[in-house]
Design a protein around this motif. Structure first.
Motif, mmCIF file in Angstrom:
data_model
loop_
_atom_site.group_PDB
_atom_site.id
_atom_site.type_symbol
_atom_site.label_atom_id
_atom_site.label_comp_id
_atom_site.label_asym_id
_atom_site.label_seq_id
_atom_site.Cartn_x
_atom_site.Cartn_y
_atom_site.Cartn_z
ATOM 1 N N ILE A 7 0.844 -1.192 0.000
ATOM 2 C CA ILE A 7 0.000 0.000 0.000
ATOM 3 C C ILE A 7 0.880 1.242 0.000
ATOM 4 O O ILE A 7 1.715 1.426 0.888
ATOM 5 C CB ILE A 7 -0.942 0.004 1.210
ATOM 6 N N HIS A 10 -1.762 4.970 3.146
ATOM 7 C CA HIS A 10 -2.982 4.614 3.864
ATOM 8 C C HIS A 10 -3.901 5.831 3.931
ATOM 9 O O HIS A 10 -3.475 6.923 4.317
ATOM 10 C CB HIS A 10 -2.648 4.124 5.270
ATOM 11 N N MET A 27 -6.792 4.092 -2.167
ATOM 12 C CA MET A 27 -5.689 3.173 -1.868
ATOM 13 C C MET A 27 -5.509 2.143 -2.981
ATOM 14 O O MET A 27 -4.379 1.801 -3.346
ATOM 15 C CB MET A 27 -5.944 2.484 -0.530
ATOM 16 N N THR A 31 -2.100 1.846 -5.197
ATOM 17 C CA THR A 31 -1.391 0.573 -5.111
ATOM 18 C C THR A 31 -1.188 -0.043 -6.488
ATOM 19 O O THR A 31 -0.151 -0.660 -6.767
ATOM 20 C CB THR A 31 -2.167 -0.397 -4.208
ATOM 21 N N GLN A 182 -6.588 -3.802 5.056
ATOM 22 C CA GLN A 182 -6.412 -2.352 5.185
ATOM 23 C C GLN A 182 -7.808 -1.774 5.389
ATOM 24 O O GLN A 182 -8.629 -1.757 4.463
ATOM 25 C CB GLN A 182 -5.740 -1.757 3.945
#
Length: 230
Positions: A7, A10, A27, A31, A182
């Motif tokens: 990631i 965050h 995210m 990513t 996450q």
């Protein structure tokens, strides 16, 4: 931890707890190598967020399909049937009357139908009607699919709840029989290790037909990592 994903940034949910989908989208994009950093306001526009109206995933899926991403959306609801007759399809899914009325009251299904049509027109969004199987998460992640899960937040966190708490999180890897999650929160939890069995229960709340898994990856030739089909 077994994972091809790291990631990059965050992104927590907003304090009002209404933007878990938008935080998860940001995210996901970063990513997977999206070049531009996105704000929650921009993610609101992509996802069709409107305060007081249920945020369904279809606007987000359409944007992803239109912008070089391959999407596989696993859901007990049949998106095409939902586009044609939302109430009938929601009833078919086994929702109780209270939940059904809630969805009908706070959803704009004419707008969602237009978003589903965009998904189909993009050619990059595949709808897979049927109850999603979280046991496939490991195989999909190995194939460079990044999963977004819609589930019950309270069940996932094993805390008391007052009704269904719809929530979206990312799964980025595995540690043994546990998923690495996450969670934009609140409260946010990064690299949160949760038994896959509990993830499965959270997906099945409030009904066995509840919960979705959306797998996303960059198409080969669009700046992403070449992949093989699964």
């Amino acid at each position: 931890m077994d994972s091809p994903f790291a990631i990059r940034r965050h992104v927590p949910n907003s304090p009002d707890a209404l933007h878990c989908a938008q935080a998860s989208l940001i995210m996901t994009l970063e990513t997977l190598g999206h070049a531009e950093q996105m704000t929650l306001d921009q993610a609101d526009e992509i996802t069709g967020f409107r305060e007081g109206v249920e945020t369904w995933p279809y606007s987000m899926l359409a944007w992803l399909g239109e912008n070089g991403y391959e999407v596989r959306h696993e859901d007990a609801l049949d998106a095409v049937a939902l586009m044609r007759d939302a109430e009938t399809e929601l009833r078919r899914s086994g929702l109780d009357d209270e939940t059904l009325e809630y969805f009908l009251d706070i959803s704009d299904f004419s707008r969602e139908g237009a978003a589903i049509a965009r998904c189909l027109a993009s050619g990059n969004v595949t709808f897979v009607p049927g109850i999603p199987d979280p046991r496939r998460l490991t195989d999909r992640i190995d194939a460079r699919w990044l999963p977004l899960l819609s589930l019950d937040a309270a069940v996932l966190a094993e805390r008391e709840r007052d009704g269904f708490e719809g929530h979206m999180v990312l799964v980025t890897g595995f540690v043994g029989q546990c998923a690495v999650i996450q969670d934009p929160g609140p409260p946010s939890r990064w690299d949160w290790v949760v038994p896959l069995s509990r993830v499965s229960v959270a997906l099945r709340s409030p009904a066995d037909t509840s919960g979705t898994i959306t797998y996303i990856r960059r198409k080969a030739g669009r700046g992403g990592i070449p992949h093989v089909s699964t």
